[in-house]
Design a protein around this motif. Structure first.
Motif, mmCIF file in Angstrom:
data_model
loop_
_atom_site.group_PDB
_atom_site.id
_atom_site.type_symbol
_atom_site.label_atom_id
_atom_site.label_comp_id
_atom_site.label_asym_id
_atom_site.label_seq_id
_atom_site.Cartn_x
_atom_site.Cartn_y
_atom_site.Cartn_z
ATOM 1 N N LEU A 139 27.925 -25.984 26.365
ATOM 2 C CA LEU A 139 27.772 -27.215 25.596
ATOM 3 C C LEU A 139 27.522 -26.897 24.126
ATOM 4 C CD1 LEU A 139 27.740 -30.273 26.044
ATOM 5 C CD2 LEU A 139 25.277 -30.133 26.376
ATOM 6 N N SER A 140 26.730 -25.853 23.875
ATOM 7 C CA SER A 140 26.381 -25.494 22.500
ATOM 8 C C SER A 140 27.563 -24.896 21.735
ATOM 9 C CB SER A 140 25.210 -24.513 22.494
ATOM 10 O OG SER A 140 25.457 -23.408 23.334
ATOM 11 N N ASP A 141 28.659 -24.552 22.415
ATOM 12 C CA ASP A 141 29.854 -24.111 21.701
ATOM 13 C C ASP A 141 30.418 -25.230 20.841
ATOM 14 O OD1 ASP A 141 29.977 -21.477 22.657
ATOM 15 O OD2 ASP A 141 30.988 -22.104 24.493
ATOM 16 N N TYR A 142 30.182 -26.475 21.273
ATOM 17 C CA TYR A 142 30.706 -27.627 20.555
ATOM 18 C C TYR A 142 29.606 -28.496 19.943
ATOM 19 C CZ TYR A 142 34.605 -26.135 23.435
ATOM 20 O OH TYR A 142 35.571 -25.373 24.046
ATOM 21 N N PHE A 143 28.378 -28.334 20.454
ATOM 22 C CA PHE A 143 27.225 -29.076 19.934
ATOM 23 C C PHE A 143 26.077 -28.076 19.776
ATOM 24 C CE2 PHE A 143 29.733 -31.681 22.816
ATOM 25 C CZ PHE A 143 30.061 -32.776 22.036
ATOM 26 N N PRO A 144 26.044 -27.345 18.674
ATOM 27 C CA PRO A 144 25.099 -26.231 18.528
ATOM 28 C C PRO A 144 23.642 -26.608 18.776
ATOM 29 C CG PRO A 144 26.720 -26.196 16.766
ATOM 30 C CD PRO A 144 26.937 -27.481 17.507
ATOM 31 N N PHE A 145 23.245 -27.829 18.436
ATOM 32 C CA PHE A 145 21.833 -28.201 18.575
ATOM 33 C C PHE A 145 21.463 -28.550 20.026
ATOM 34 C CE2 PHE A 145 24.252 -32.007 17.786
ATOM 35 C CZ PHE A 145 23.714 -32.943 18.639
ATOM 36 N N LEU A 146 22.438 -28.489 20.944
ATOM 37 C CA LEU A 146 22.156 -28.824 22.338
ATOM 38 C C LEU A 146 22.100 -27.588 23.242
ATOM 39 C CD1 LEU A 146 24.306 -32.050 22.858
ATOM 40 C CD2 LEU A 146 21.859 -31.866 22.440
ATOM 41 N N SER A 147 21.792 -26.436 22.654
ATOM 42 C CA SER A 147 21.714 -25.216 23.457
ATOM 43 C C SER A 147 20.610 -25.313 24.512
ATOM 44 C CB SER A 147 21.476 -24.002 22.564
ATOM 45 O OG SER A 147 20.265 -24.134 21.855
ATOM 46 N N TRP A 148 19.631 -26.185 24.259
ATOM 47 C CA TRP A 148 18.538 -26.321 25.231
ATOM 48 C C TRP A 148 19.055 -26.869 26.574
ATOM 49 C CZ3 TRP A 148 17.396 -31.233 27.082
ATOM 50 C CH2 TRP A 148 17.922 -32.318 26.365
ATOM 51 N N ILE A 149 20.128 -27.671 26.517
ATOM 52 C CA ILE A 149 20.690 -28.181 27.772
ATOM 53 C C ILE A 149 21.341 -27.038 28.556
ATOM 54 C CG2 ILE A 149 22.407 -29.729 28.781
ATOM 55 C CD1 ILE A 149 21.931 -31.670 26.554
ATOM 56 N N ASP A 150 22.050 -26.145 27.830
ATOM 57 C CA ASP A 150 22.627 -24.969 28.491
ATOM 58 C C ASP A 150 21.535 -24.157 29.185
ATOM 59 O OD1 ASP A 150 25.221 -25.537 27.599
ATOM 60 O OD2 ASP A 150 24.906 -24.454 25.715
ATOM 61 N N ARG A 151 20.411 -24.000 28.500
ATOM 62 C CA ARG A 151 19.311 -23.223 29.078
ATOM 63 C C ARG A 151 18.693 -23.967 30.264
ATOM 64 N NH1 ARG A 151 18.398 -18.935 26.001
ATOM 65 N NH2 ARG A 151 19.111 -18.989 23.819
ATOM 66 N N MET A 152 18.561 -25.273 30.134
ATOM 67 C CA MET A 152 17.986 -26.068 31.209
ATOM 68 C C MET A 152 18.862 -25.994 32.469
ATOM 69 S SD MET A 152 17.121 -30.154 31.186
ATOM 70 C CE MET A 152 18.848 -30.607 31.244
#
Length: 501
Positions: free
Chosen positions: A221-234
Motif C-alpha cells: 500500500l505504501s508503494d502508492y500511499f507512502p504515509f500509509l505504511s502502518w497499514i502494511d505493517r498492521m
C-alpha cells in the motif's frame, strides 16, 4: 496492481477529510503538464481497475482511446504509459539518461539489499560499477562460452528424462523439465552446485526462491500511499517480507562461506559467479568497495532473472509452434536437414538455422515473458510534447508496441517469415522488437539467455515429434498468463513427445 482486500482496507481506514488533503498536496500545475488519461477515483486514482496478470492488455486498450502516451494515477504516483515505437525510442535511446531510473517499491528494494545490484537499482554510480563488473567479468562472451559444457550437460539430462516419457507415451507438462533444467543450469553457473537431488536442501531452495519471486511481484500500500505504511505493517506484510529476506540472506551467506573455504579447489576456467565476485573482492580489483551484500544481491539478480524467463520463453515458443502446425513442420525440416542425423546439436551448428532464429524472434514479438518494461524518470524531461517531472513512473508497453499495425503487417498472426528479409535482431536497436529492453537498462543477461534458449529449443525440436494429448485440440490452447516478474503460461502446456527416428 493491488489486491482488493488492501483497497477495502484503504477505504475503511481513511477518513473523508483525507480527500481534501490529497487535493491540496497535489500540485495542479504539475498535473497539467502530464499527458491526459482515464479518470480515476478520489485518492486511489486508477488502481482499482488494474490487474497485473492482464496489465499489458488493459494498457493496450487504453492506448487505443488515449493515444500512445497517457497518464495513470496509481494512488499518489503518476505513471506515464508509452505504447508506440517512436516514443519508446525517444525514452530508451534518445533521452535514455533521463528515463533510465527504476521505480522504488518496498519489496523489491528489500529483497535486492536496497537496490545495490542491476535490476532494481537507481541510476547512480553504484549501478554503473555493478553493471560493469557483471558485463565484463560474469556475463562476458568469454565467460558465456566457458559455460557451454554446463549448458550441454544439463540439456542432455533433460532430453534423457523426456525420452523416458516418450518411451512410455506419458504426457509431459513442458514447464516442469524446463524449469528444472534452468534451475540446475543457473545454480551451477552462479553457485557451483545444483539442487536436483530430492531432499531438504532442494525443498529449502525451491521454497526460498518461490517466495522471493512472489515478493518481487508484490506491491505494498505504501508503494502508492507512502504515509500509509502502518497499514502494511498492521497486515503483517513487513514481518513476512523480513522473514523471507533473512532466510535468503542466510542462504547467500552459506554459499559465500563455502566459497571462502581455503581448502576449496577450483580449476582454471571452471570458476562460478560467486567465486569470481569473491576473488574480485579479495583482490580489490574494482573501483568500489565490493561488499558481501553486493555479492548477495548480484547472486539474487542472476538466480531470479535467468531461471524463470528462459523457461517461460521456451514454453511460449512451443505453444506457438503447437498451435501452428505449418511453422512447426517447417522449422523441424530445417533443423533436421541442416543439422544432420545427430542425437545432439551443438551450439555452433544451431547458428546456421535461419528459420529457427526467425521463429524465436516472432514468438518473442508476440509472447515475451516480460510484456511491460518499468522505468522512472531520472530528471525532468519532455516527451510527446509533455513535461514529465523527475521520479515519475514510466511503463513501456512492449507487448503493445510489438503489435503495432504500422510496424507489422497482420501483427496478430504468428508468421516467422517476416524476419527472413530484414536484419532486425534482439539487441534492442530496433524499436519494433526489443523483448530484452534497450539502452542502459537493457537486460545484461541477453547473451546467456539466448545461448541457453537456442540449445534447448533446437534439441527439443530435433529429437522429438510433439503431439497434443488425446481430446485436446490446437484451438483449445490459450495464451493466458500468470502475474509475476516473468509471465509464465497460466494453463500448462501438456504434450506427448515421440522420439524422431
Amino acid at each position: 496492481m493491488m489486491p482488493p482486500l488492501i483497497l477495502l482496507v484503504l477505504y475503511l481506514t481513511l477518513p473523508l477529510f483525507l480527500f481534501f488533503l490529497v487535493r491540496n498536496l497535489m500540485n495542479p500545475n504539475k498535473s497539467k503538464t502530464l499527458p491526459p488519461g482515464p479518470k480515476g477515483l478520489p485518492i486511489i486514482g486508477n488502481l482499482y481497475k488494474l490487474d497485473n496478470s492482464v496489465l499489458h492488455l488493459q494498457l493496450w486498450n487504453l492506448s487505443k482511446k488515449f493515444g500512445p502516451i497517457f497518464t495513470l494515477w496509481l494512488g499518489f504516483r503518476p505513471a506515464i504509459i508509452i505504447s508506440s515505437p517512436q516514443l519508446a525510442e525517444e525514452a530508451m535511446k534518445i533521452q535514455d539518461p533521463k528515463f533510465c531510473g527504476r521505480p522504488k517499491f518496498v519489496a523489491q528494494q528489500r529483497i535486492s539489499y536496497n537496490g545495490i545490484e542491476m535490476a532494481f537499482s537507481p541510476y547512480d554510480n553504484c549501478w554503473k560499477e555493478i553493471k560493469k563488473i557483471c558485463v565484463s567479468n560474469v556475463l562476458s562472451p568469454r565467460r558465456i562460452a566457458g559455460y557451454y559444457s554446463i549448458r550441454k550437460e544439463e540439456v542432455k539430462k533433460m532430453m534423457k528424462k523426456i525420452q523416458q516419457h516418450a518411451t512410455s507415451s506419458e504426457v509431459v507438462n513442458l514447464k516442469d523439465p524446463l524449469l528444472n533444467l534452468m534451475m540446475n543450469l543457473v545454480c551451477k553457473i552462479v553457485l557451483g552446485r545444483t539442487y536436483e537431488d530430492e531432499g531438504p536442501e532442494r525443498e529449502r531452495f525451491l521454497s526460498l526462491f518461490d517466495e522471493c519471486n512472489a515478493w518481487l511481484g508484490t506491491y505494498f500500500l505504501s508503494d502508492y500511499f507512502p504515509f500509509l505504511s502502518w497499514i502494511d505493517r498492521m497486515m503483517g506484510l513487513h514481518s513476512r517480507l523480513d522473514k523471507n529476506f533473512k532466510e535468503l540472506d542466510e542462504f547467500y551467506q552459506e554459499i559465500i562461506d563455502e566459497h571462502s573455504d581455503p581448502n576449496r579447489k577450483v580449476l582454471e576456467g571452471e570458476e562460478d559467479v560467486t567465486h569470481i565476485l569473491l576473488q574480485m573482492q579479495k583482490d580489490h580489483s574494482t573501483s568500489m568497495d565490493l561488499t558481501n551484500d553486493h555479492v548477495k544481491a548480484i547472486i539474487m539478480d542472476i538466480l531470479v532473472g535467468a531461471t524463470d524467463t528462459t523457461a517461460a520463453t521456451t514454453v511460449w515458443i512451443m505453444t506457438n509452434l503447437i498451435k501452428n502446425a505449418r511453422v512447426l513442420k517447417k522449422v523441424q525440416e530445417e533443423i533436421r536437414s541442416l543439422g544432420g542425423k545427430k542425437d545432439f546439436l551443438e551450439e555452433d551448428e544451431i547458428q546456421k538455422f535461419t528459420y529457427f532464429k526467425a521463429v524465436i524472434k516472432e514468438s518473442l514479438r508476440l509472447h515475451l515473458p516480460a510484456p511491460i518494461i518499468p522505468r522512472a524518470t531520472h530528471e525532468s524531461c519532455n516527451i510527446g510534447g509533455y513535461q514529465i517531472p523527475p521520479n515519475t513512473l514510466v511503463y513501456v508497453n512492449t507487448w503493445a508496441i510489438h503489435r503495432d499495425p504500422q510496424s507489422w503487417k497482420d501483427p496478430e498472426e504468428f508468421y516467422p517469415e517476416r524476419f527472413l528479409d530484414n536484419d532486425i535482431n534482439l539487441r534492442g536497436q530496433d524499436f519494433k522488437l526489443f523483448p530484452f529492453g534497450s539502452g542502459r537498462r537493457m537486460c545484461p543477461g541477453l547473451p546467456l539467455a539466448t545461448a541457453a534458449l537456442d540449445l534447448i529449443l533446437a534439441n527439443l525440436l530435433n529429437s522429438f515429434d510433439w503431439e497434443l494429448p488425446e481430446g485436446i485440440k490446437r484451438e483449445d490452447i490459450d495464451y493466458e498468463r500468470l502475474p509475476g516478474i516473468a509471465h509464465h503460461k497460466k494453463n500448462p502446456l501438456y504434450l506427448i513427445a515421440k522420439t524422431h527416428i
